[in-house]
Motif scaffolding. Structure first.
Motif, PDB file in Angstrom:
ATOM      1  N   GLU A  28       0.684  -1.284  -0.025  1.00 14.93           N
ATOM      2  CA  GLU A  28      -0.081  -0.058  -0.023  1.00 14.93           C
ATOM      3  C   GLU A  28       0.786   1.349  -0.094  1.00 14.93           C
TER       4      GLU A  28
ATOM      5  N   TYR B 293      -0.257   4.051  -2.518  1.00 12.41           N
ATOM      6  CA  TYR B 293      -1.430   5.011  -1.816  1.00 12.41           C
ATOM      7  C   TYR B 293      -1.094   5.964  -0.697  1.00 12.41           C
TER       8      TYR B 293
ATOM      9  N   ILE C 116      -4.056  10.815  -5.371  1.00 14.51           N
ATOM     10  CA  ILE C 116      -4.379   9.562  -4.642  1.00 14.51           C
ATOM     11  C   ILE C 116      -4.993   8.704  -5.553  1.00 14.51           C
TER      12      ILE C 116
ATOM     13  N   TRP D 209      -2.655   4.821  -5.763  1.00 15.50           N
ATOM     14  CA  TRP D 209      -3.332   3.740  -5.429  1.00 15.50           C
ATOM     15  C   TRP D 209      -3.320   2.609  -6.554  1.00 15.50           C
TER      16      TRP D 209
END
Length: 497
Positions: free
Chosen positions: A146, A149, A293, A297
């Motif tokens: 992640e 992100y 974002i 992501w």
């Protein structure tokens, strides 16, 4: 992620992002006020030369960013991420505040641009150490899989910092008369910085060190000579060079074309009213910012490489068409003047000069205001300001938004991409240098180089002179695209984290 870990990472994001956003605000307030600053700290007898000098001073802050990356990156890999970017925050804030305190060129002569240059260099050094620390700090808190992100939130801070700088300028202008803003009000956005820095310092003071770095320090595996290990090791140096020439170089020119050159182009080439440019650019940035974002992501799902390369390719192929469309919105030669509605006033000044202001209106609602200053009956300065219609404003917002979208594609995944290329013990140093060379030098020099190309082409009599400034970002991004497509692996490297 559990609620506890999510709360923890949001605390890290908030603390890191706020400080980084303020540093970008400080750094870009200079560029946002470049047109005004050129009249305050440089000789006024040649407005074009003064504006180019201002852009050169603006660029100087970018040129020294790699040195800040080396200096503070080394400290960050030795003593820790937290304390290093607390120091950069204070250095940046103090320099910004002092720029707002420097007397004008008319008061202290050449000492004015010299002091501005020195403080601008200090700003560049501070920013050189800030970004790498913040991106590394967040990435080392983020869970596996992640990182694109979570680090993309840091990527929004540059655009948010620019957006806030524009909003503070607009608020100051609306609160003051045009004369007072020109006289002293332009200094207010610089002074506002010191309060913002104070709040951010208190927040950062209570942050914990990165768990990954703290573990490495406890185990005694941190580097004693990050510079040597980063750039003296041929294997690691290969990745530093690949990060620069295959990613950050192109990302840098796309970033500055889409935001700063677009602003400079509208103000100085298209002659759009400065407040209208700030407003429409602010709207475009506000609409485009969430896509940082989105693409951060998405890079966790499909890889960093193709998103960044596709953004560069779209920019390369479409810049000339976009800027042609932008220029045509205010091209007076394509509009019909309302001949029976001319207005002209002349005002005598105490120094013996006179100012003539003429206003022309066009059938589509566009207004052109031409201000000429005469000394001994000779025209010594001409300023043109075009007030655009609502439909033209939204057309420009759309065209700038498209450029911001390219920015989000190349910039959203870049922090995670860089962090994943290097091991913990030399990460701060290794990732900071290619980032700040790519952005600080290749990107930071763009407004000055492109504006010079446009001025030279206009003097040479080229009909499409306004497009010549685009050759620089197109060529640099093109080279980077080819290198990146051939040599960068699309698989996200996570073995070091």
């Amino acid at each position: 992620m559990s609620k506890t870990s999510t709360k923890g990472i949001w605390k890290v994001i908030s603390a890191s992002s706020m400080g980084t956003m303020i540093e970008w605000y400080d750094f870009y307030i200079f560029g946002s006020l470049a047109v005004v600053i050129s009249t305050k700290f440089f000789p006024s007898d040649n407005p074009t030369a003064a504006f180019l000098s201002t852009l050169a001073t603006f660029a100087a802050g970018f040129v020294v960013r790699p040195f800040g990356a080396l200096f503070f990156g080394r400290l960050g890999d030795i003593i820790g991420r937290k304390y290093t970017f607390m120091a950069t925050l204070l250095l940046m804030g103090g320099s910004t505040f002092l720029i707002g305190c420097i007397p004008s060129y008319e008061t202290i002569g050449f000492l004015a641009p010299l002091l501005v240059l020195i403080l601008r260099l200090l700003q560049g050094l501070a920013l050189g150490g800030e970004y790498g620390g913040a991106a590394t700090y967040v990435a080392e808190h983020a869970p596996p899989g992640e990182k694109g992100y979570w680090t993309s939130w840091i990527q929004t801070t540059a655009t948010v910092g620019l957006f806030i700088s524009l909003m503070v300028i607009l608020a100051t202008k609306s609160a003051l008369s045009a004369e007072n803003f020109d006289l002293w009000g332009w200094r207010v956005p610089f002074w506002v910085s010191i309060a913002m820095v104070g709040v951010s310092y208190l927040i950062r003071k209570n942050m914990d060190e990165s768990p990954v770095f703290a573990k490495a320090k406890k185990e005694g595996t941190t580097s004693t000579n990050p510079l040597k290990e980063s750039f003296g090791n041929r294997y690691n140096l290969k990745f530093v060079l690949l990060a620069l020439f295959g990613a950050t170089m192109g990302q840098g020119v796309v970033w500055y074309t889409g935001q700063f050159y677009a602003m400079s182009f509208m103000k100085t080439v298209m002659n759009v009213d400065s407040s209208q440019v700030d407003e429409l650019l602010g709207i475009a940035l506000l609409i485009g910012t969430p896509f940082f974002i989105v693409f951060g992501w998405l890079s966790d799902k499909v890889g960093r490489k193709y998103i960044m390369m596709f953004g560069m390719l779209l920019a390369i192929l479409s810049y000339r068409s976009i800027y042609t469309a932008m220029y045509n919105t205010t091209d007076i030669s394509q509009k019909t003047e309302i001949v029976e509605n001319p207005r002209e006033t002349t005002e005598k000044k105490a120094d013996g000069s006179s100012v003539t202001i003429s206003q022309k209106k066009y059938t589509d609602g566009t207004t052109l205001i031409e201000k000429k200053t005469y000394m001994d009956k000779k025209d010594v300065q001409t300023n043109i300001s075009i007030q655009i219609t609502s439909s033209d404003k939204w057309a420009l917002i759309f065209l700038v938004f498209i450029q911001v979208l390219f920015v989000t594609m190349v910039y959203g995944p870049i922090a995670a991409f860089l962090v994943e290329m290097f091991p913990t013990k030399i990460r701060y140093t290794s990732m900071s240098l290619p980032y700040h060379v790519g952005n600080g030098i290749f990107g930071g020099l763009l407004p000055a180089i492109s504006t010079y190309f446009v001025s030279h082409a206009k003097t040479a009599g080229k009909t499409d002179y306004y497009l010549d400034g685009l050759w620089y970002p197109i060529i640099i991004a093109g080279i980077c695209f080819v290198i990146g497509m051939i040599y960068i692996d699309n698989k996200n490297k996570i073995t070091h984290l």
